[in-house]
Design an enzyme around this catalytic site. Structure first.
Site, PDB file in Angstrom:
ATOM      1  N   ASP A 199      46.110   7.046  74.536  1.00  0.00           N
ATOM      2  CA  ASP A 199      45.206   6.966  75.768  1.00  0.00           C
ATOM      3  C   ASP A 199      44.007   7.757  75.811  1.00  0.00           C
ATOM      4  O   ASP A 199      43.966   8.901  76.596  1.00  0.00           O
ATOM      5  CB  ASP A 199      46.159   7.499  76.962  1.00  0.00           C
ATOM      6  CG  ASP A 199      45.671   7.285  78.466  1.00  0.00           C
ATOM      7  OD1 ASP A 199      44.440   6.570  78.478  1.00  0.00           O
ATOM      8  OD2 ASP A 199      46.198   7.924  79.259  1.00  0.00           O
ATOM      9  N   GLU A 216      46.625  17.474  73.177  1.00  0.00           N
ATOM     10  CA  GLU A 216      45.616  17.757  74.257  1.00  0.00           C
ATOM     11  C   GLU A 216      44.623  18.736  73.691  1.00  0.00           C
ATOM     12  O   GLU A 216      44.996  19.708  73.156  1.00  0.00           O
ATOM     13  CB  GLU A 216      46.258  18.026  75.608  1.00  0.00           C
ATOM     14  CG  GLU A 216      45.190  18.350  76.687  1.00  0.00           C
ATOM     15  CD  GLU A 216      44.219  17.258  76.850  1.00  0.00           C
ATOM     16  OE1 GLU A 216      44.583  16.255  77.108  1.00  0.00           O
ATOM     17  OE2 GLU A 216      43.045  17.549  77.194  1.00  0.00           O
TER      18      GLU A 216
HETATM   19  C1  LIG Z   1      42.667   9.370  79.814  1.00  0.00           C
HETATM   20  S1  LIG Z   1      43.235  11.254  79.551  1.00  0.00           S
HETATM   21  C2  LIG Z   1      45.077  11.256  79.342  1.00  0.00           C
HETATM   22  C3  LIG Z   1      45.655  10.839  80.571  1.00  0.00           C
HETATM   23  C4  LIG Z   1      47.301  10.723  80.371  1.00  0.00           C
HETATM   24  N1  LIG Z   1      47.599  10.283  78.933  1.00  0.00           N
HETATM   25  C5  LIG Z   1      48.042  10.241  81.476  1.00  0.00           C
HETATM   26  O1  LIG Z   1      48.182   9.083  81.248  1.00  0.00           O
HETATM   27  O2  LIG Z   1      47.946  11.031  82.345  1.00  0.00           O
HETATM   28  C6  LIG Z   1      42.644  11.929  77.936  1.00  0.00           C
HETATM   29  C7  LIG Z   1      42.964  13.085  77.712  1.00  0.00           C
HETATM   30  O3  LIG Z   1      42.584  13.176  76.126  1.00  0.00           O
HETATM   31  C8  LIG Z   1      41.968  14.419  75.849  1.00  0.00           C
HETATM   32  N2  LIG Z   1      41.482  14.249  74.460  1.00  0.00           N
HETATM   33  C9  LIG Z   1      40.044  13.844  74.192  1.00  0.00           C
HETATM   34  N3  LIG Z   1      40.084  13.810  72.867  1.00  0.00           N
HETATM   35  C10 LIG Z   1      41.309  14.207  72.335  1.00  0.00           C
HETATM   36  C11 LIG Z   1      41.610  14.141  70.952  1.00  0.00           C
HETATM   37  N4  LIG Z   1      41.083  13.929  70.035  1.00  0.00           N
HETATM   38  N5  LIG Z   1      43.070  14.428  71.003  1.00  0.00           N
HETATM   39  C12 LIG Z   1      43.905  15.037  71.723  1.00  0.00           C
HETATM   40  N6  LIG Z   1      43.323  14.959  73.023  1.00  0.00           N
HETATM   41  C13 LIG Z   1      41.967  14.519  73.554  1.00  0.00           C
HETATM   42  C14 LIG Z   1      41.068  14.749  77.211  1.00  0.00           C
HETATM   43  O4  LIG Z   1      40.856  15.987  77.242  1.00  0.00           O
HETATM   44  C15 LIG Z   1      41.771  14.090  78.385  1.00  0.00           C
HETATM   45  O5  LIG Z   1      42.771  15.029  78.900  1.00  0.00           O
END
Ligand SMILES: C[S@@+](CC[C@H](N)C(=O)[O-])C[C@H]1O[C@@H](n2cnc3c(N)ncnc32)[C@H](O)[C@@H]1O
Length: 282
Positions: free
Chosen positions: A167, A121
């Site tokens: 995701d 994250e």
């Molecule tokens: C759609 S949400 C995830 C929801 C979670 N998977 C769930 O089902 O509860 C996407 C998340 O990815 C994080 N994020 C964005 N780019 C990222 C990256 N390159 N690597 C890791 N996390 C990232 C964002 O901060 C956000 O919290």
């Protein structure tokens, strides 16, 4: 640029689809004694309070999980997911919903001593919530780093058993192809893993491009499930949601053929639609 916060969307219709599939996949994995890796490239905060300002501002969960939680006659395949949410909200019938699990919250319910969980994250606030949520969860490893790279660095897992959830927030248009390309690279390292890729239907062309990239790759055994609340449109906004699943459990397509008509009846309208499609054979 990290403006996306999943707290606004926790428990909406897209989470219902994603998390019901994740529940079925993890349930299937734990039927064998041998341990496995769960890798979550974009983890979010882990757990969400539905009474907080974020969830209340959009109220998205009210058109998602809140419409299902107290239903009595659920399709069998939706039961494990609804049971999990009910366990977190024992008073839901009287007092409504308090808590909604993110993907790490779903995983925590299933992971055993022989399994290990790897969570990525980037957001500075959500990584803090995630770390707090995983406090005392011994075999959860959390990193504030890029999840696409993180996934590739962990494959193949030593047990040769694994589930990867990708995701992204899709704030950046490049996420659509980056997510698919990450799975194609990951598959080269670990072809027997199960990969789940979530997507929003905002512009249909993006999903068609993802599909073509998969079809032109070496990836085999690809299932696509989709639930659209309304028809595709050129206007801005998410009209539907779907998942690409590589190496799904053998009965997942059948299970989703039970779950999706029910979701359409409970969450959709006469304009809603769903599909379950084996895009690439084994
Ligand atoms: C759609 S949400 C995830 C929801 C979670 N998977 C769930 O089902 O509860 C996407 C998340 O990815 C994080 N994020 C964005 N780019 C990222 C990256 N390159 N690597 C890791 N996390 C990232 C964002 O901060 C956000 O919290």
């Amino acid at each position: 640029m990290l403006s996306y916060r999943h707290a606004f969307h926790a428990g909406n219709f897209a989470d219902v689809l994603k998390h019901s599939v994740l529940t079925l996949v993890l349930d299937y994995m734990t039927r064998k004694e041998k341990g496995f890796h769960y890798i979550d490239s974009h983890s979010g905060a882990g757990m969400y309070q539905l009474a907080d300002e974020f969830a209340q501002k959009t109220g998205e969960y009210k058109d998602g999980i809140a419409k299902l939680i107290n239903e009595q006659e659920l399709p069998e395949a939706l039961q494990p997911y609804i049971n999990l949410i009910s366990e977190l909200n024992p008073d839901s019938e009287k007092n409504g919903l308090d808590l909604y699990p993110g993907s790490p919250g779903i995983a925590k319910r299933f992971m055993r001593r022989q399994d290990s969980t790897h969570l990525f994250e980037l957001h500075p606030t959500d990584i803090q919530h995630l770390t707090d949520f995983c406090h005392r969860w011994k075999k959860a490893f959390i990193k504030q780093s890029d999840g696409y790279q993180g996934v590739l660095g962990l494959l193949p897992p030593p047990s040769r058993r694994g589930v990867v959830l990708i995701d992204p927030p899709y704030e950046l248009k490049e996420d659509y192809q980056k997510a698919v390309n990450t799975i194609i690279k990951a598959y080269k390292k670990f072809a027997t893993g199960t990969y789940i890729l979530w997507y929003p239907v905002v512009q249909r062309e993006r999903i068609n491009e993802m599909e073509s990239t998969f079809i032109e790759s070496d990836v085999k055994n690809l299932l696509k499930v989709e639930f659209c609340l309304s028809n595709d449109t050129d206007e801005y906004g998410m009209t539907g949601t779907g998942l690409f699943i590589v190496n799904p459990p053998w009965q997942l397509a059948k299970q989703m053929n039970q779950v999706l008509p029910y979701l359409k009846a409970k969450l959709g309208t006469h304009n809603s639609s769903f599909s379950v499609e084996q895009l690439i054979d084994e």
